[in-house]
Design a protein around this motif. Structure first.
Motif, PDB file in Angstrom:
ATOM      1  N   ALA A 142       0.831  -1.210   0.000  1.00 10.73           N
ATOM      2  CA  ALA A 142       0.000   0.000   0.000  1.00 10.73           C
ATOM      3  C   ALA A 142       0.866   1.261   0.000  1.00 10.73           C
ATOM      4  N   THR A 166      -6.186  -2.071  -5.685  1.00  9.86           N
ATOM      5  CA  THR A 166      -6.432  -2.631  -4.353  1.00  9.86           C
ATOM      6  C   THR A 166      -6.236  -4.138  -4.285  1.00  9.86           C
ATOM      7  N   LEU A 169      -4.087  -5.105  -1.238  1.00 13.47           N
ATOM      8  CA  LEU A 169      -4.181  -4.258  -0.057  1.00 13.47           C
ATOM      9  C   LEU A 169      -5.107  -4.851   0.996  1.00 13.47           C
ATOM     10  N   GLU A 171      -7.946  -4.349   4.126  1.00 17.23           N
ATOM     11  CA  GLU A 171      -9.191  -3.578   4.162  1.00 17.23           C
ATOM     12  C   GLU A 171      -8.926  -2.132   4.573  1.00 17.23           C
ATOM     13  N   GLU A 173      -6.130  -0.461   4.271  1.00 17.28           N
ATOM     14  CA  GLU A 173      -5.372   0.203   3.217  1.00 17.28           C
ATOM     15  C   GLU A 173      -6.269   0.566   2.042  1.00 17.28           C
ATOM     16  N   VAL A 174      -7.254  -0.272   1.759  1.00 24.46           N
ATOM     17  CA  VAL A 174      -8.217   0.021   0.699  1.00 24.46           C
ATOM     18  C   VAL A 174      -8.996   1.290   1.043  1.00 24.46           C
ATOM     19  N   LYS A 175      -9.425   1.407   2.287  1.00 27.83           N
ATOM     20  CA  LYS A 175     -10.164   2.596   2.712  1.00 27.83           C
ATOM     21  C   LYS A 175      -9.297   3.849   2.582  1.00 27.83           C
ATOM     22  N   THR A 195     -10.986  -2.203 -11.801  1.00 26.30           N
ATOM     23  CA  THR A 195     -11.200  -3.006 -10.611  1.00 26.30           C
ATOM     24  C   THR A 195     -12.097  -4.182 -10.940  1.00 26.30           C
ATOM     25  N   ARG A 197     -13.772  -5.362  -8.033  1.00 27.13           N
ATOM     26  CA  ARG A 197     -14.535  -5.357  -6.783  1.00 27.13           C
ATOM     27  C   ARG A 197     -15.722  -4.404  -6.870  1.00 27.13           C
ATOM     28  N   GLU A 200     -15.958  -1.271  -4.450  1.00 27.58           N
ATOM     29  CA  GLU A 200     -15.194  -0.082  -4.800  1.00 27.58           C
ATOM     30  C   GLU A 200     -15.929   0.772  -5.832  1.00 27.58           C
TER      31      GLU A 200
END
Length: 525
Positions: A142, A166, A169, A171, A173-175, A195, A197, A200
């Motif tokens: 990250a 992401t 990464l 959770e 670090e994603v935020k 992405t 996901r 996101e």
């Protein structure tokens, strides 16, 4: 600042990879781009960044129109791309990475102190505390990514492109990355991010576009589009049909494989970052292992496969104690592992798909174990490619040239076919769908389910709660290296898994409290 491509087309031989693609990213907008592996996402990025020249169409960057760009022209026009595989130098410090090929000099002499000061300013602007003198190799993925973003921002880009930012990464670090993207959007920067996901897309993006077979099949404001519409656009299959198939699977398997023969029994396993852990895997069962980053899930499966050291504990296969001190021991005992980092730990990137799939089975199919049986090898590869829908199913194509999802299929096929020959009884999968699109995920799930239905067992490690809901018969939740809960069948929900994982991370609650709170009756899971 803005980005637009109009009628962009790219062909390789007789294959059209991009078919008159129209897509735009406005100032101060986050635009999510989705699509199955092989849909054309990577080719689109390469055209915009100058790595590939399109055959038709235009690329417009802040009012400048181009028929094609070189990498140098793309950078000069303000295109900045952060790829999934970061282009960093682990042995250099943060500041040296940021100024690579653009060093600050005075009378021909480098100015490392001035570089560190400016580096600090850019990192502070992104709200991260990283010492510019720190070796980049010591940072998390990250933080490496933040350095890449800061490096790109220093060049005053007109558009920022993030390729699956992401995928590696945690959770938290994603935020953090989401907040950084929103701050950049507030500054008016157009952001295109790729992405797989859904969370996101609906948490961050203003607009979403879906590529399928080189064409834009869905595009519009996120507020006007549902998740089921996105999934349907990616897969060309109605989401309701996929949901029905999942309900049917749940009904047919019930709460798992209760009462089935135990294929693997782990007792008191203790190693770096986890334990002691008890775990049973039954025939016909997919056991999910869910946890956040740092929970010990990867260390657990790598220890079972002999890739990491074990301090204490026992492993039994079908009632017989076995040694798994090395991967060779584990394979001989009936275990196989698909690790999380396929490029570093699984694939021979410069070898063909054929050699990758057969790498574990050449001896098994050889005549008398000595002479290669090319006919049998060919049949094994073709069967495996058909089972997992490898695209393209070309024997001689280097693994490096396949999309991420198809690379993962190659690794999975290696062990599925080897298992048929050498009686692999338990398949260990560590984040097997990382960086894999929705359609390819479904094909991987089907292949894993078929493996389990054949009387074998699967340990499926994932940090995605929704994935556990889709694939697992029973889920063991890890936090800080210990089991904090076990749920099965219809009780497997995203909310319950996340509650267990986060609750288990609390420093002030012991394992006894966790057991009582979640009504666990037995520590053996």
């Amino acid at each position: 600042m803005s980005l637009a491509v109009r009628s962009l087309t790219k062909r390789y031989g007789g294959v059209t990879v991009l078919d008159h693609v129209d897509l735009s990213v406005e100032n101060g907008e986050i635009h999510a781009l989705l699509g199955a592996n092989g849909a054309g996402k990577s080719t689109l990025i390469k055209c915009i960044s100058g790595a590939v020249a399109p055959d038709e169409g235009e690329i417009d960057i802040s009012g400048q129109s181009f028929r094609a760009l070189s990498p140098k022209q793309a950078r000069a026009a303000g295109v900045a791309v952060i790829y999934q595989e970061l282009s960093v130098f682990d042995t250099l410090n943060v500041a040296d990475n940021m100024f690579m090929n653009e060093e600050l000099t005075r009378f021909g002499w480098r100015q490392p102190h001035k570089q560190k000061l400016e580096c600090r300013e850019w990192l502070d602007n992104l709200g991260v505390d990283i010492d510019p003198g720190t070796s980049l190799g010591s940072l998390s993925v990250a933080k490496m990514q933040v350095v890449e973003i800061a490096k790109a921002l220093r060049r005053s880009p007109q558009v920022l492109i993030l390729d699956e930012p992401t995928s590696s990464l945690s959770e938290a670090e994603v935020k953090t990355l989401g907040l950084q993207m929103q701050a950049l959007r507030a500054q008016g920067l157009p952001i295109l991010f790729i992405t797989h996901r859904m969370s996101e897309v609906f948490d961050w993006a203003d607009r979403v576009s879906v590529l399928r077979a080189g064409q834009v099949v869905l595009s519009g404001p996120v507020a006007d589009i549902s998740r089921s519409q996105v999934i349907s656009a990616i897969t060309a299959v109605e989401a309701t049909a996929a949901a029905k198939a999942e309900d049917d699977r749940r009904a047919s398997h019930g709460s798992g494989a209760t009462g089935s023969e135990a294929l693997m029994s782990v007792r008191g396993l203790l190693g770096p970052g986890y334990g002691p852990i008890d775990l049973d895997v039954n025939a016909h069962e997919i056991v999910g292992v869910f946890g956040l980053v740092g929970s010990g899930r990867t260390e657990l499966v790598e220890s079972l496969f002999g890739a990491e050291s074990v301090q204490q504990g026992t492993v039994e296969m079908a009632g017989h104690r076995v040694s798994t001190r090395s991967p060779r021991d584990a394979v001989a005992a009936g275990l196989a592992l698909v690790p999380s980092d396929r490029r570093k730990k699984s694939l021979f990137l410069n070898l063909s798909a054929f050699d990758n799939v057969l790498s574990a089975s050449f001896v098994a199919v050889a005549r008398h174990g000595l002479w290669r049986n090319k006919a049998a090898e060919g049949r094994l590869f073709d069967e495996g490619a058909a089972e997992i829908n490898l695209q393209p199913p070309r024997r001689k194509l280097d693994a490096l040239r396949f999309s991420g999802g198809n690379q993962q299929k190659i690794v999975l096929s290696r062990w599925l076919k080897h298992g048929e020959l050498e009686d692999t009884r338990v398949l260990l999968l560590d984040e097997p769908t990382q960086g894999v699109d929705v359609g390819a995920r479904g094909e991987l799930y089907d292949a894993v389910r078929k493996f389990a239905d054949g009387g074998r067992g699967v340990v499926f490690v994932s940090s995605e709660a929704d994935e556990m809901v889709q694939v697992a018969d029973r889920v063991v939740v890890l936090a800080r290296g210990r089991v904090v809960g076990c749920v099965q069948g219809a009780d497997i929900t995203e909310r319950k898994l996340m509650e267990l994982a986060h609750f288990g991370e609390s420093e002030d609650i012991g394992s006894a409290g966790l057991v009582a709170t979640h009504e666990r009756e037995d520590s053996r899971v």
